[in-house]
Design a protein around this motif. Structure first.
Motif, PDB file in Angstrom:
ATOM      1  N   GLN A 128      -8.358  20.251  -9.430  1.00  0.00           N
ATOM      2  CA  GLN A 128      -9.708  20.437  -9.149  1.00  0.00           C
ATOM      3  C   GLN A 128     -10.358  18.825  -9.260  1.00  0.00           C
ATOM      4  O   GLN A 128     -10.048  17.955  -9.795  1.00  0.00           O
ATOM      5  CB  GLN A 128     -10.587  20.857 -10.260  1.00  0.00           C
ATOM      6  CG  GLN A 128     -10.679  22.604 -10.009  1.00  0.00           C
ATOM      7  CD  GLN A 128     -11.451  23.269 -10.912  1.00  0.00           C
ATOM      8  OE1 GLN A 128     -12.056  22.695 -11.859  1.00  0.00           O
ATOM      9  NE2 GLN A 128     -11.965  24.441 -10.693  1.00  0.00           N
ATOM     10  N   LYS A 129     -11.229  18.891  -8.030  1.00  0.00           N
ATOM     11  CA  LYS A 129     -12.009  17.453  -7.930  1.00  0.00           C
ATOM     12  C   LYS A 129     -11.057  16.601  -7.061  1.00  0.00           C
ATOM     13  O   LYS A 129     -11.593  15.567  -6.715  1.00  0.00           O
ATOM     14  CB  LYS A 129     -12.673  16.982  -9.174  1.00  0.00           C
ATOM     15  CG  LYS A 129     -13.800  17.850  -9.431  1.00  0.00           C
ATOM     16  CD  LYS A 129     -14.840  16.923 -10.438  1.00  0.00           C
ATOM     17  CE  LYS A 129     -14.400  17.067 -11.709  1.00  0.00           C
ATOM     18  NZ  LYS A 129     -14.931  16.301 -12.729  1.00  0.00           N
ATOM     19  N   GLU A 130      -9.728  16.523  -7.345  1.00  0.00           N
ATOM     20  CA  GLU A 130      -9.040  15.651  -6.593  1.00  0.00           C
ATOM     21  C   GLU A 130      -8.661  15.875  -5.311  1.00  0.00           C
ATOM     22  O   GLU A 130      -8.536  16.885  -5.079  1.00  0.00           O
ATOM     23  CB  GLU A 130      -7.412  15.502  -7.423  1.00  0.00           C
ATOM     24  CG  GLU A 130      -7.793  14.898  -8.852  1.00  0.00           C
ATOM     25  CD  GLU A 130      -6.507  14.653  -9.457  1.00  0.00           C
ATOM     26  OE1 GLU A 130      -5.256  15.040  -9.153  1.00  0.00           O
ATOM     27  OE2 GLU A 130      -6.510  13.626 -10.128  1.00  0.00           O
ATOM     28  N   SER A 131      -8.550  14.851  -4.516  1.00  0.00           N
ATOM     29  CA  SER A 131      -8.098  15.205  -3.027  1.00  0.00           C
ATOM     30  C   SER A 131      -7.270  14.047  -2.897  1.00  0.00           C
ATOM     31  O   SER A 131      -6.934  13.055  -3.279  1.00  0.00           O
ATOM     32  CB  SER A 131      -9.390  15.310  -2.395  1.00  0.00           C
ATOM     33  OG  SER A 131      -9.979  14.206  -2.428  1.00  0.00           O
ATOM     34  N   GLU A 132      -6.683  14.361  -1.360  1.00  0.00           N
ATOM     35  CA  GLU A 132      -5.555  13.332  -1.083  1.00  0.00           C
ATOM     36  C   GLU A 132      -6.303  12.087  -0.464  1.00  0.00           C
ATOM     37  O   GLU A 132      -7.284  12.235   0.297  1.00  0.00           O
ATOM     38  CB  GLU A 132      -4.724  13.853   0.140  1.00  0.00           C
ATOM     39  CG  GLU A 132      -3.585  12.519   0.292  1.00  0.00           C
ATOM     40  CD  GLU A 132      -2.866  12.967   1.339  1.00  0.00           C
ATOM     41  OE1 GLU A 132      -2.826  14.137   1.941  1.00  0.00           O
ATOM     42  OE2 GLU A 132      -1.958  12.341   1.613  1.00  0.00           O
ATOM     43  N   HIS A 133      -6.007  10.854  -0.658  1.00  0.00           N
ATOM     44  CA  HIS A 133      -6.509   9.555  -0.158  1.00  0.00           C
ATOM     45  C   HIS A 133      -5.592   8.848   0.231  1.00  0.00           C
ATOM     46  O   HIS A 133      -4.622   8.356  -0.617  1.00  0.00           O
ATOM     47  CB  HIS A 133      -7.557   8.941  -1.230  1.00  0.00           C
ATOM     48  CG  HIS A 133      -8.550   9.644  -1.990  1.00  0.00           C
ATOM     49  ND1 HIS A 133      -9.772   9.857  -1.109  1.00  0.00           N
ATOM     50  CD2 HIS A 133      -8.825  10.307  -3.058  1.00  0.00           C
ATOM     51  CE1 HIS A 133     -10.803  10.534  -1.944  1.00  0.00           C
ATOM     52  NE2 HIS A 133      -9.949  10.991  -3.133  1.00  0.00           N
ATOM     53  N   SER A 134      -5.561   8.231   1.352  1.00  0.00           N
ATOM     54  CA  SER A 134      -4.408   7.722   2.127  1.00  0.00           C
ATOM     55  C   SER A 134      -5.053   6.412   2.682  1.00  0.00           C
ATOM     56  O   SER A 134      -6.012   6.384   3.467  1.00  0.00           O
ATOM     57  CB  SER A 134      -3.974   8.391   3.004  1.00  0.00           C
ATOM     58  OG  SER A 134      -2.428   7.966   3.358  1.00  0.00           O
ATOM     59  N   ALA A 135      -4.069   5.310   2.858  1.00  0.00           N
ATOM     60  CA  ALA A 135      -4.782   4.145   3.467  1.00  0.00           C
ATOM     61  C   ALA A 135      -3.345   3.403   3.960  1.00  0.00           C
ATOM     62  O   ALA A 135      -2.279   3.439   3.333  1.00  0.00           O
ATOM     63  CB  ALA A 135      -5.543   3.220   2.786  1.00  0.00           C
ATOM     64  N   THR A 136      -3.548   2.787   5.234  1.00  0.00           N
ATOM     65  CA  THR A 136      -2.537   1.961   5.449  1.00  0.00           C
ATOM     66  C   THR A 136      -3.097   0.552   5.861  1.00  0.00           C
ATOM     67  O   THR A 136      -3.952   0.455   6.452  1.00  0.00           O
ATOM     68  CB  THR A 136      -1.854   2.632   7.070  1.00  0.00           C
ATOM     69  OG1 THR A 136      -1.463   3.675   6.634  1.00  0.00           O
ATOM     70  CG2 THR A 136      -0.847   1.781   7.528  1.00  0.00           C
ATOM     71  N   GLN A 137      -2.223  -0.459   5.808  1.00  0.00           N
ATOM     72  CA  GLN A 137      -2.336  -1.842   6.032  1.00  0.00           C
ATOM     73  C   GLN A 137      -1.137  -2.706   6.466  1.00  0.00           C
ATOM     74  O   GLN A 137      -0.061  -2.402   5.789  1.00  0.00           O
ATOM     75  CB  GLN A 137      -3.313  -2.638   4.850  1.00  0.00           C
ATOM     76  CG  GLN A 137      -4.525  -2.356   4.291  1.00  0.00           C
ATOM     77  CD  GLN A 137      -5.475  -2.952   3.617  1.00  0.00           C
ATOM     78  OE1 GLN A 137      -4.898  -4.282   3.226  1.00  0.00           O
ATOM     79  NE2 GLN A 137      -6.109  -2.585   2.867  1.00  0.00           N
ATOM     80  N   ILE A 138      -1.169  -3.463   7.145  1.00  0.00           N
ATOM     81  CA  ILE A 138      -0.175  -4.414   7.668  1.00  0.00           C
ATOM     82  C   ILE A 138      -0.220  -5.433   6.560  1.00  0.00           C
ATOM     83  O   ILE A 138      -0.963  -6.224   6.548  1.00  0.00           O
ATOM     84  CB  ILE A 138      -0.167  -5.150   9.116  1.00  0.00           C
ATOM     85  CG1 ILE A 138      -0.628  -3.941  10.198  1.00  0.00           C
ATOM     86  CG2 ILE A 138       0.957  -5.886   9.634  1.00  0.00           C
ATOM     87  CD1 ILE A 138       0.455  -3.102  10.599  1.00  0.00           C
ATOM     88  N   MET A 139       0.949  -5.716   5.755  1.00  0.00           N
ATOM     89  CA  MET A 139       0.969  -6.616   4.895  1.00  0.00           C
ATOM     90  C   MET A 139       2.653  -6.972   5.006  1.00  0.00           C
ATOM     91  O   MET A 139       3.516  -5.856   5.127  1.00  0.00           O
ATOM     92  CB  MET A 139       0.628  -5.994   3.264  1.00  0.00           C
ATOM     93  CG  MET A 139      -0.803  -6.102   3.394  1.00  0.00           C
ATOM     94  SD  MET A 139      -1.169  -5.456   1.585  1.00  0.00           S
ATOM     95  CE  MET A 139      -2.978  -5.748   1.453  1.00  0.00           C
ATOM     96  N   MET A 140       3.079  -8.227   4.570  1.00  0.00           N
ATOM     97  CA  MET A 140       4.462  -8.461   4.249  1.00  0.00           C
ATOM     98  C   MET A 140       5.124  -8.209   5.389  1.00  0.00           C
ATOM     99  O   MET A 140       6.268  -7.644   5.516  1.00  0.00           O
ATOM    100  CB  MET A 140       4.993  -7.902   3.161  1.00  0.00           C
ATOM    101  CG  MET A 140       4.147  -7.926   1.737  1.00  0.00           C
ATOM    102  SD  MET A 140       4.875  -6.859   0.573  1.00  0.00           S
ATOM    103  CE  MET A 140       4.781  -5.348   0.944  1.00  0.00           C
ATOM    104  N   ASP A 141       4.400  -8.549   6.627  1.00  0.00           N
ATOM    105  CA  ASP A 141       5.080  -8.151   7.683  1.00  0.00           C
ATOM    106  C   ASP A 141       5.726  -6.678   8.088  1.00  0.00           C
ATOM    107  O   ASP A 141       6.537  -6.509   8.920  1.00  0.00           O
ATOM    108  CB  ASP A 141       6.309  -9.197   7.955  1.00  0.00           C
ATOM    109  CG  ASP A 141       6.788  -9.494   9.455  1.00  0.00           C
ATOM    110  OD1 ASP A 141       6.082  -9.209  10.619  1.00  0.00           O
ATOM    111  OD2 ASP A 141       7.996  -9.829   9.847  1.00  0.00           O
ATOM    112  N   THR A 142       4.939  -5.881   7.483  1.00  0.00           N
ATOM    113  CA  THR A 142       5.271  -4.379   7.544  1.00  0.00           C
ATOM    114  C   THR A 142       4.157  -3.632   7.550  1.00  0.00           C
ATOM    115  O   THR A 142       2.992  -4.119   7.341  1.00  0.00           O
ATOM    116  CB  THR A 142       6.620  -4.137   6.768  1.00  0.00           C
ATOM    117  OG1 THR A 142       7.147  -2.975   6.944  1.00  0.00           O
ATOM    118  CG2 THR A 142       6.124  -3.931   5.158  1.00  0.00           C
TER     119      THR A 142
END
Ligand code: ADP
Ligand code: MG
Length: 331
Positions: free
Chosen positions: A22-36
């Motif tokens: 309950q109350k929890e949901s999926e959080h997702s993020a993407t960044q370019i770091m370390m050349d990947t």
């Protein structure tokens, strides 16, 4: 960017998150770091925790990158044989790298740097000459690295490159950070270096293993996994072609040439991502028999995908195959 995307898709988490607390949901993020491409997904009450995870990633990149002038590694490489005080975590990473160097009989060698720079596979169009290679080989030897309580000294012109192991350590530390902050379920993907936190709502995650040289995201097989890490090293990840030959980014420290054997990729499944990362690079150099033996020393499991498409998996791994490739269980 194409290469970054291919790293990103080296592993596909095939099963989306389903039900959640309950109350929890999926959080997702993407960044370019370390050349990947770095993607972090968690089940949590807010996405704030992701900010801290990416900051941690950035912090480690600043410490370990060979191409950032102020990093611990650059300071060591530019030290002119003087002792350099470094962060305790840099020392820990170097200690583990030295241990894997010893246990792999030198197949994993983080002083391979001059040859990595010479081959420069991300930009090069022609291989270097035999003379250029043999001139640089004497500088490659992890024994030229001396670790003390809080300092590192390198001699004999040796230079360090932690590209074969650092992402594993960073994945371990991001997992530690997230779990300390209450996350019980999530995934960390550092350019194909996958760490799973917990399970997939009572089930296992399906982790897709990239089919070598196929379109990014096309998998050769999937494995079922929870709360573990899976790290792949493949000759298809970074390479250039010349006269019909492929020159890739994993160098055999004995010859100074990109590894030439019948392996296209190695995936290591383990608890610790630093170990899995070091072993994946080492096993690609060592070949199936010696590689399997090394992985067993660490209690890790292996999947070798051979150039002819044969897949050789450790006993006990739950594997689904896509397509027609032959699959052989290791004895
Ligand atoms: P990836 O870069 O895709 O994560 P690896 O973990 O196998 O793949 O690391 C490859 C990198 O490790 C190379 O780009 C290079 O920086 C470094 N490297 C190349 N050959 C070796 C070797 N024999 N031992 C240790 N590191 C290596
Ligand atoms: Mg590695």
């Amino acid at each position: 960017m194409k290469k970054l995307l291919s790293c990103f898709l080296s592993f596909c988490l095939l099963m989306p998150f389903s039900a959640c607390k309950q109350k929890e949901s999926e959080h997702s993020a993407t960044q370019i770091m370390m050349d990947t491409v770095v993607t972090i997904s968690v089940y949590a009450e807010s996405s704030d925790i992701l900010t801290g995870a990416f900051e941690l990633c950035k912090h480690y990149e600043q410490l370990f990158s060979r191409t950032i002038d102020t990093s611990d590694i650059s300071r060591i490489n530019n030290s002119n044989e003087k002792a350099v005080n470094v962060d305790p975590e840099t020392l820990h990473l170097l200690k583990t790298a030295l241990e894997i160097n010893e246990k792999s009989n030198g197949a994993f060698d983080f002083t391979i740097t001059p040859l990595v720079e010479l081959w420069n596979v991300n930009k090069a169009t022609d291989p270097p000459t035999d003379d250029q290679i043999s001139t640089l080989l004497p500088f490659v030897n992890s024994r030229f690295v001396e670790l003390k309580d809080n300092s590192v000294t390198v001699t004999n012109g040796c230079k360090i490159d932690l590209g074969g192991i650092a992402k594993g350590y960073i994945a371990d530390k991001i997992k530690e950070y997230l779990t300390k902050n209450g996350v019980t379920r999530g995934t960390i993907n550092l350019g194909g270096n996958v760490m799973l936190i917990g399970d997939n709502n009572g089930a296992q995650y399906n982790v897709g293993i990239q089919k070598p040289f196929a379109k990014a995201g096309e998998t050769a097989l999937t494995i079922k996994l929870s709360n573990k890490t899976a790290v792949t090293s493949g000759i298809y990840e970074r390479y250039f072609e010349h006269d019909g030959n492929i020159y890739h980014h994993i160098i055999d420290p004995k010859t100074g040439y990109p590894v030439e054997n019948n392996i296209a990729s190695v995936t290591i499944i383990a608890e610790s991502s630093i170990i899995a990362d070091g072993l994946s690079t080492a096993c690609l150099v060592l070949g199936v028999d010696e590689g399997k033996h090394l992985a067993e020393l660490y209690g890790a499991q292996t999947i070798f995908i051979m150039k002819d498409g044969t897949i050789i998996v450790s006993d006990g791994l739950s594997v689904d195959q896509n397509g027609e490739l032959p699959c052989v269980k290791m004895k």
